[in-house]
Design a protein around this motif. Structure first.
Motif, mmCIF file in Angstrom:
data_model
loop_
_atom_site.group_PDB
_atom_site.id
_atom_site.type_symbol
_atom_site.label_atom_id
_atom_site.label_comp_id
_atom_site.label_asym_id
_atom_site.label_seq_id
_atom_site.Cartn_x
_atom_site.Cartn_y
_atom_site.Cartn_z
ATOM 1 N N THR A 121 -4.872 -1.926 -6.951
ATOM 2 C CA THR A 121 -4.683 -1.088 -5.756
ATOM 3 C C THR A 121 -6.006 -0.844 -5.033
ATOM 4 O O THR A 121 -6.015 -0.533 -3.851
ATOM 5 N N HIS A 122 -7.125 -0.941 -5.756
ATOM 6 C CA HIS A 122 -8.469 -0.848 -5.184
ATOM 7 C C HIS A 122 -9.456 -1.259 -6.277
ATOM 8 O O HIS A 122 -9.045 -1.636 -7.367
ATOM 9 N N TRP A 123 -10.749 -1.182 -6.020
ATOM 10 C CA TRP A 123 -11.736 -1.822 -6.901
ATOM 11 C C TRP A 123 -12.203 -0.967 -8.079
ATOM 12 O O TRP A 123 -12.859 -1.474 -8.990
ATOM 13 N N HIS A 124 -11.907 0.323 -8.117
ATOM 14 C CA HIS A 124 -12.503 1.219 -9.119
ATOM 15 C C HIS A 124 -12.247 0.758 -10.556
ATOM 16 O O HIS A 124 -11.158 0.287 -10.879
ATOM 17 N N PRO A 125 -13.265 0.911 -11.434
ATOM 18 C CA PRO A 125 -13.136 0.414 -12.808
ATOM 19 C C PRO A 125 -12.028 1.095 -13.613
ATOM 20 O O PRO A 125 -11.546 0.526 -14.590
ATOM 21 N N GLU A 126 -11.605 2.288 -13.189
ATOM 22 C CA GLU A 126 -10.489 2.959 -13.870
ATOM 23 C C GLU A 126 -9.182 2.170 -13.720
ATOM 24 O O GLU A 126 -8.236 2.401 -14.460
ATOM 25 N N GLN A 127 -9.140 1.273 -12.724
ATOM 26 C CA GLN A 127 -7.918 0.502 -12.468
ATOM 27 C C GLN A 127 -8.078 -0.998 -12.714
ATOM 28 O O GLN A 127 -7.087 -1.716 -12.778
ATOM 29 N N THR A 128 -9.317 -1.483 -12.835
ATOM 30 C CA THR A 128 -9.525 -2.942 -12.864
ATOM 31 C C THR A 128 -10.064 -3.434 -14.205
ATOM 32 O O THR A 128 -10.570 -4.553 -14.303
ATOM 33 N N ALA A 152 -7.839 5.588 2.900
ATOM 34 C CA ALA A 152 -7.599 6.882 2.266
ATOM 35 C C ALA A 152 -8.533 7.094 1.073
ATOM 36 O O ALA A 152 -9.032 8.191 0.847
ATOM 37 N N HIS A 153 -8.772 6.031 0.329
ATOM 38 C CA HIS A 153 -9.556 6.149 -0.910
ATOM 39 C C HIS A 153 -10.712 5.154 -0.915
ATOM 40 O O HIS A 153 -11.825 5.483 -1.313
ATOM 41 N N THR A 154 -10.431 3.925 -0.480
ATOM 42 C CA THR A 154 -11.458 2.906 -0.230
ATOM 43 C C THR A 154 -10.973 2.112 0.991
ATOM 44 O O THR A 154 -9.872 2.356 1.477
ATOM 45 N N GLY A 194 -1.499 3.694 -5.895
ATOM 46 C CA GLY A 194 -2.864 3.833 -6.412
ATOM 47 C C GLY A 194 -3.445 5.196 -6.092
ATOM 48 O O GLY A 194 -2.731 6.202 -6.017
ATOM 49 N N ASP A 195 -4.746 5.238 -5.865
ATOM 50 C CA ASP A 195 -5.414 6.513 -5.591
ATOM 51 C C ASP A 195 -5.395 6.886 -4.106
ATOM 52 O O ASP A 195 -6.045 7.849 -3.702
ATOM 53 N N ALA A 196 -4.672 6.117 -3.284
ATOM 54 C CA ALA A 196 -4.534 6.510 -1.877
ATOM 55 C C ALA A 196 -3.880 7.883 -1.789
ATOM 56 O O ALA A 196 -4.081 8.629 -0.835
ATOM 57 N N GLY A 232 -1.979 7.007 -8.485
ATOM 58 C CA GLY A 232 -2.896 6.554 -9.535
ATOM 59 C C GLY A 232 -3.024 7.566 -10.663
ATOM 60 O O GLY A 232 -3.217 7.188 -11.809
ATOM 61 N N ARG A 233 -2.932 8.839 -10.326
ATOM 62 C CA ARG A 233 -3.056 9.900 -11.330
ATOM 63 C C ARG A 233 -1.939 10.908 -11.125
ATOM 64 O O ARG A 233 -1.575 11.216 -10.001
ATOM 65 N N GLY A 234 -1.443 11.452 -12.236
ATOM 66 C CA GLY A 234 -0.466 12.532 -12.146
ATOM 67 C C GLY A 234 0.968 12.039 -12.139
ATOM 68 O O GLY A 234 1.227 10.846 -12.294
#
Ligand SMILES: [Zn+2]
Length: 305
Positions: A97-104, A172-174, A191-193, A233-235
């Motif tokens: 959903t985006h590049w952050h290491p928490e997701q990739t 929204a997020h990246t 994702g984290d959007a 992404g969370r919750g």
């Protein structure tokens, strides 16, 4: 990959077959750390590894389709949890959903196995670049080619009938956010959007900003209907009503911060003005979120930007 790891069923079977009671303790520990699995449909599950971001797993005849893949540290635990799903085989396709290491964090294993990793082209570019967050000095090192998305897009795409994906251009997020819409199950992964768990990270180093949070919430409402289950992404899983409530809250904060910026105020003054105080009972302490949000306006609204 997952084929080489024992499934939970196999581990439990092995433990049950063993005469020694000594085996019982590790099995109980494993169960305690077990992933939480939420069934959204017969072929669609939210997998929650403790301390990790949400993973959406879609079961198909060709293997699993994942939306996000947890951190590298949790990748093994994720593969184990996936093997325990009904007909849960190996991963055929992974969406970032985006590049952050928490997701990739599973990209390297899945990429090396020759499977498809789909992302917006901006996400691939960020993963291929070193990034430093200016507000705390956190450094992200570029990932090897094998861990980079191998199928990128710019606007929209369709993986198979009923699995549509698209860019969320509001940042929204990246600046590489994507959504995946499982139309048959009416499930929208974002994702984290959208955050379902407190204030989001405003990653203005890679394009995210408070105006984008507002814009993304507005845009995603046009894709969802009252029956849609929205997986952030969370919750917890959210509804269209949750998106509307979030939209109103962030729009109000965004208006207040924009006014402060236009009056020539700085980040410290923006925090002192308490533009998100009224939401703290529900959302948590807002100072850091407000500061990041205010700073995020510089790149988009400042006259010299
Ligand atoms: Zn993120």
């Amino acid at each position: 990959m997952s084929q080489n790891l024992p499934t939970r069923r196999q581990i439990l079977k092995a433990a049950a077959g063993a005469a020694s009671l000594a085996l019982a303790a590790p099995v109980l520990r494993l169960a305690a750390q077990d992933a939480g699995i939420e069934r959204l449909a017969d072929d669609l599950f939210v997998v929650r590894i403790p301390g990790e971001t949400n993973v959406l797993a879609h079961i198909t005849g060709e293997g699993l389709v994942l939306v996000d893949g947890a951190s590298a540290a949790a990748s093994g635990a994720l593969m184990k949890a996936l093997a325990g799903l009904p007909n849960g085989g190996s991963v055929a396709t992974l969406f970032n959903t985006h590049w952050h290491p928490e997701q990739t964090g599973s990209n390297d294993a899945i990429g090396r196995a020759g499977r498809t990793i789909i992302a917006h082209e901006n996400t691939r570019l960020w993963l291929a670049t070193d990034v430093i967050w200016p507000w705390n000095g956190r450094k992200f090192t570029r990932v090897p080619k094998t861990a980079q998305p191998n199928k990128t897009f710019y606007t929209t795409g369709e993986l198979e009938p009923g699995v549509r994906y698209g860019y969320i251009p509001d940042a929204a997020h990246t600046d590489g956010d994507l959504y995946v819409h499982f139309t048959k199950q009416n499930v929208l992964a974002v994702g984290d959007a959208i955050s379902g768990d407190g204030w989001p990270v405003v990653d203005y180093a890679t394009g995210g900003w408070i105006g984008g949070i507002v814009g993304g919430l507005q845009r995603l409402q046009t894709i969802a209907n009252t029956e849609t289950r929205i997986v952030p992404g969370r919750g917890p899983v959210l509804t269209l009503a949750d998106l509307k409530a979030q939209y109103e809250m962030y729009a109000r904060i965004n208006d207040r911060l924009t006014q402060l910026l236009n009056k020539g105020r700085g980040p410290g003054e923006a925090v002192a003005a308490g533009p998100a105080k009224e939401f703290e009972a529900r959302m948590g302490h807002s100072d850091e979120f407000v500061r990041r949000s205010f700073e995020s306006l510089w790149g988009y609204l400042s006259p010299d930007a």
